[in-house]
Write an enzyme that holds these catalytic residues in place. Structure first.
Site, PDB file in Angstrom:
ATOM      1  N   LEU A 227       0.849  -1.179   0.000  1.00 31.10           N
ATOM      2  CA  LEU A 227       0.000   0.000   0.000  1.00 31.10           C
ATOM      3  C   LEU A 227       0.890   1.236   0.000  1.00 31.10           C
ATOM      4  O   LEU A 227       1.986   1.227   0.567  1.00 31.10           O
ATOM      5  CB  LEU A 227      -0.895   0.027   1.252  1.00 31.10           C
ATOM      6  CG  LEU A 227      -1.910  -1.103   1.417  1.00 31.10           C
ATOM      7  CD1 LEU A 227      -2.660  -0.927   2.730  1.00 31.10           C
ATOM      8  CD2 LEU A 227      -2.890  -1.133   0.262  1.00 31.10           C
ATOM      9  N   ASP A 228       0.391   2.289  -0.611  1.00 28.59           N
ATOM     10  CA  ASP A 228       1.108   3.542  -0.590  1.00 28.59           C
ATOM     11  C   ASP A 228       1.267   4.014   0.858  1.00 28.59           C
ATOM     12  O   ASP A 228       0.435   3.708   1.721  1.00 28.59           O
ATOM     13  CB  ASP A 228       0.341   4.580  -1.411  1.00 28.59           C
ATOM     14  CG  ASP A 228       1.083   5.884  -1.524  1.00 28.59           C
ATOM     15  OD1 ASP A 228       2.201   5.886  -2.053  1.00 28.59           O
ATOM     16  OD2 ASP A 228       0.538   6.910  -1.072  1.00 28.59           O
ATOM     17  N   ARG A 229       2.310   4.766   1.114  1.00 27.95           N
ATOM     18  CA  ARG A 229       2.597   5.215   2.481  1.00 27.95           C
ATOM     19  C   ARG A 229       1.412   5.955   3.098  1.00 27.95           C
ATOM     20  O   ARG A 229       1.097   5.767   4.288  1.00 27.95           O
ATOM     21  CB  ARG A 229       3.830   6.123   2.478  1.00 27.95           C
ATOM     22  CG  ARG A 229       4.237   6.611   3.859  1.00 27.95           C
ATOM     23  CD  ARG A 229       5.563   7.348   3.805  1.00 27.95           C
ATOM     24  NE  ARG A 229       5.463   8.607   3.072  1.00 27.95           N
ATOM     25  CZ  ARG A 229       5.066   9.752   3.609  1.00 27.95           C
ATOM     26  NH1 ARG A 229       4.714   9.800   4.881  1.00 27.95           N
ATOM     27  NH2 ARG A 229       5.027  10.850   2.885  1.00 27.95           N
ATOM     28  N   THR A 231      -1.727   5.658   2.320  1.00 32.61           N
ATOM     29  CA  THR A 231      -2.950   4.848   2.275  1.00 32.61           C
ATOM     30  C   THR A 231      -3.023   3.945   3.497  1.00 32.61           C
ATOM     31  O   THR A 231      -2.016   3.411   3.954  1.00 32.61           O
ATOM     32  CB  THR A 231      -2.973   3.986   0.997  1.00 32.61           C
ATOM     33  OG1 THR A 231      -2.867   4.833  -0.135  1.00 32.61           O
ATOM     34  CG2 THR A 231      -4.250   3.178   0.902  1.00 32.61           C
ATOM     35  N   GLY A 417      -1.856   2.796  -5.234  1.00 35.89           N
ATOM     36  CA  GLY A 417      -0.835   3.797  -5.489  1.00 35.89           C
ATOM     37  C   GLY A 417       0.411   3.512  -4.725  1.00 35.89           C
ATOM     38  O   GLY A 417       1.179   4.410  -4.420  1.00 35.89           O
TER      39      GLY A 417
END
Length: 558
Positions: A227-229, A231, A417
Site C-alpha cells: 500500500l502507498d505510504r 494509504t 498507489g
C-alpha cells in the site's frame, strides 16, 4: 536533511519482505560479481589460475583491493537491525531517535579512474566538499574498510566504500499497528496511514516491517502486496514461502478481489462508473503516473456510496494493478481524492488533469510538483528527501524523464498507489540517479536509551561522537565505569554493553539535520483519504472497519 550517502544498484524486489533489507547488489541476478570467485586457487585444463584466486601479482606501491564478498539473498531483517535505535511518542506521532548508520556500495563503472573528490563533486552535491573532507578526517568514509583521510585517492574496480551518517527519520502517525489475523500462514494487519510497508527513502524504523519486528518480534515475512505510504487499510503478509507462492499466483491470475474506499472532491455520479483509460508511469522515483494512450491497460469500477454536499465517498474496485491506478483514474474523471498531494495538485494545470488535460510536458510537470511542495515545505509528501529534488530538476533541464529498470529498487506497486523505493540515498545530480542499496550496519548500530522522554528530534539531541570516534578513544577503564546502557524494543527494555553502540538521540556536530528544527506534520498531512477495505480470495476474506472520514455523516474540520 539527511547526510548524503553512497549508492549502489538495488536488488530486484521479489515477494519476500526480507529481501528489501538485503544490501549490496552484485552484477547479476545470481548475486555474483564478475570477479566474485572462490579464494581457493583453481586451474582449468591449461593450468591457468582463475581470476580472483590471487593469481595476479600486485605492482609495487599498488593499492590492494580485496575481492567482492558474496551476499546471501535470503538475509532478512533481524533483532540486530531492530535494535539500532528506539521509538518515542509525542503529539500523537511515532518518532525515531536519530542514530548512526552505514551506507555501502561497490565502485560504479563510471567512477573508475576518478578520485573520491571528483565523485563527491559531481554526484553527491547534497553537502559541501568541506563537509566530506571533515567526515573523512573523522573516519566516517572508508575504502575497503580502511579510513580515507585524503579524498584524492583514485577509485578502482571492486573498491568497496562505506559512509557513516547520522540518520533522522520523519515521524508517522502514532496509532498502534493492529494485527487482524495471524494463523501461522498469513499475517494481516490494518496499516495506519503515513507508514511505509518496508524501508524506503528516508524511512527504515518507521515502517510496518520494522514496527512488527521491534514491538511484536515478528520477522521473516513475505509481502503479498503493498500500500502507498499515505494509504491505510488491509495489508497481507505470507508467513511461509509456500503461502507466498500461492497468494502470488492469485494476484497474477487476478483472482484476488480488492475493494477500496476513498473520499473525493465534488459530487461523484450515482450508479456504477467504469474507467478503462491506459496508465503510463512518468517517474518511478515518486511513482508519478498519468493517463496516456501509450500506457498499460487498466480497468477500475467506481460506485458512489454517499455525498455530504461537498465531497463524495466512493467504492473502488481495481481490476488491474497499475501504479496509482485508483488515484489516476479518479483524477482523469475530475474527482481527485480530497487530499491527494500528487494528483490533486495545482501543478497539473487549471484542469488538474481532468480528461487528461495537463498542458505540460512530463519534465515540466515533475518540476512544477517539486516547486509546489518545496514552497510549502512538504517535499516529504512526494517521498523524496529534500536533496533528492536535484535529480528531478536535472531531468527537467535535460529534457529526459528518468526511467528505472528492474534493479533500481522500486517495489511492486499496488492498485492504491503503492510505489515505494527500497531504502535509498539520493544524490543531487543531473546524471543517472544513484539508487543506494544498504549493507548490514551491524558494527554501527545505536543502542537505545532507557528514558523515552518527549523531545524534539531536531533540537534536543545530546552531542555525541559517531561509533568510530567513540571506539577510537575508548579505554579499558572506561568499559568498566557506570552501568550498561539499556535498549528499548517497543515496550521491552534490556541491558547491553556492546562497545560498538552509541546512544540513540545523540546530536552530531557534522549533521545538518541536527541543526534544523522542523515543525511536526499535522495529522491531515499524514493521511490520504484512501483505504484498503477488503481483500477476498477463493477461500478467504479479510476486511477492516470503515475509517471515520468514510462515514456518511463525516464533516471536514476545515
Amino acid at each position: 536533511m539527511e547526510q548524503a550517502t553512497f549508492s549502489a544498484e538495488a536488488l530486484e524486489v521479489n515477494t519476500t519482505a526480507s529481501v528489501e533489507g538485503i544490501w549490496t547488489q552484485q552484477a547479476t541476478e545470481t548475486g555474483k560479481r564478475k570477479s566474485d570467485e572462490t579464494d581457493e586457487p583453481e586451474t582449468n585444463g591449461r593450468g591457468k589460475r582463475r581470476r580472483g584466486a590471487g593469481g595476479k601479482k600486485q605492482r609495487p606501491g599498488e593499492r590492494y583491493i580485496p575481492p567482492p564478498q558474496k551476499r546471501n539473498p535470503g538475509v532478512s531483517f533481524s533483532q540486530e537491525h531492530f535494535n539500532e535505535t528506539s521509538y518515542y511518542f509525542e503529539g500523537g506521532l511515532r518518532k525515531v531517535n536519530p542514530y548512526y548508520f552505514d551506507f555501502k556500495t561497490y565502485c560504479k563503472g563510471r567512477w573508475i579512474g576518478k578520485s573520491l573528490l571528483e565523485v563527491f563533486e559531481s554526484e553527491f552535491r547534497a553537502e559541501s566538499i568541506e563537509f566530506y573532507q571533515r567526515a573523512a578526517k573523522e573516519g566516517r568514509i572508508r575504502l575497503n574498510e580502511t579510513p580515507v583521510e585524503d579524498l584524492s585517492v583514485i577509485l578502482r574496480n571492486n573498491d568497496h566504500m562505506r559512509n557513516t551518517v547520522h540518520r533522522h527519520e520523519p515521524p508517522v502517525i502514532g496509532k498502534p499497528l493492529e494485527v487482524l489475523v495471524d494463523d501461522g500462514e498469513v499475517l494481516v494487519v490494518d496499516k495506519p496511514a503515513s507508514i511505509p510497508v518496508h524501508p524506503c527513502g528516508r524511512f527504515r524504523h518507521n515502517t510496518v516491517i520494522f514496527i512488527l519486528g521491534k514491538e511484536r518480534g515478528i520477522s521473516e515475512l513475505h509481502t503479498v502486496h503493498r500500500l502507498d505510504r499515505l494509504t491505510s487499510g488491509i495489508l497481507l503478509f505470507a508467513r511461509t514461502l509456500e503461502t507466498s507462492k500461492k497468494l502470488d499466483q492469485l494476484v497474477r491470475g487476478r483472482q484476488l478481489e480488492k475493494e477500496y474506499v476513498c473520499r473525493v472532491e465534488g459530487e461523484f455520479p450515482e450508479g456504477e462508473l467504469i474507467c478503462e483509460e491506459p496508465i503510463l508511469v512518468v517517474s518511478f522515483k515518486i511513482g508519478l503516473s498519468r493517463v496516456d494512450p501509450k500506457g498499460k491497460e487498466c480497468r477500475t469500477v467506481f460506485q458512489r456510496l454517499s455525498f455530504n454536499g461537498k465531497t463524495s465517498v466512493v467504492r473502488c474496485l481495481p481490476l488491474t494493478g497499475r501504479t496509482h491506478q485508483i488515484r489516476v483514474h479518479l483524477q482523469y474523471l475530475g474527482f481527485p481524492i480530497l487530499n491527494d498531494p500528487i494528483y490533486g495538485s495545482s501543478a497539473w494545470g487549471p484542469h488538474r488533469g481532468k480528461g487528461g488535460q495537463v498542458g505540460r510536458s512530463d519534465e515540466e510537470l515533475l518540476q512544477a510538483l517539486v516547486e509546489e511542495h518545496r514552497s510549502q515545505e512538504s517535499l516529504y509528501l512526494l517521498d523524496i528527501p529534500d536533496y533528492g529534488t536535484g535529480i528531478l530538476e536535472g531531468n527537467a533541464k535535460t529534457g529526459t524523464t528518468q526511467k528505472t529498470n528492474k534493479l533500481d529498487g522500486t517495489s511492486k506497486p499496488d492498485e492504491s498507489g503503492g510505489s515505494c523505493q527500497t531504502e535509498t540515498g539520493m544524490c543531487v545530480s543531473d546524471k543517472k540517479p544513484d539508487t543506494l542499496v544498504l549493507e548490514d550496519c551491524r558494527s554501527n548500530s545505536s543502542s537505545n536509551t532507557a528514558n523515552m522522554q518527549h523531545r524534539n528530534q531536531g533540537s534536543s539531541c545530546v552531542e555525541k561522537p559517531p561509533p568510530q570516534e567513540q571506539n577510537r578513544d575508548r579505554t579499558s577503564s572506561s568499559k568498566s565505569e557506570g552501568s550498561a546502557p539499556t535498549k528499548t524494543n517497543g515496550n521491552q527494555s534490556e541491558a547491553t554493553d556492546s562497545p560498538l553502540q552509541s546512544p540513540s538521540g545523540t546530536r552530531d556536530h557534522l549533521c545538518s539535520e541536527c541543526k534544523l528544527v522542523r515543525p511536526d506534520p499535522t495529522e491531515k498531512e499524514l493521511i490520504m483519504y484512501l483505504h484498503a477495505l477488503r481483500y477476498k480470495g477463493p477461500d478467504f476474506e479479510y476486511s477492516t472497519q470503515l475509517p471515520d472520514w468514510a462515514k456518511e455523516d463525516w464533516v471536514d474540520a476545515d
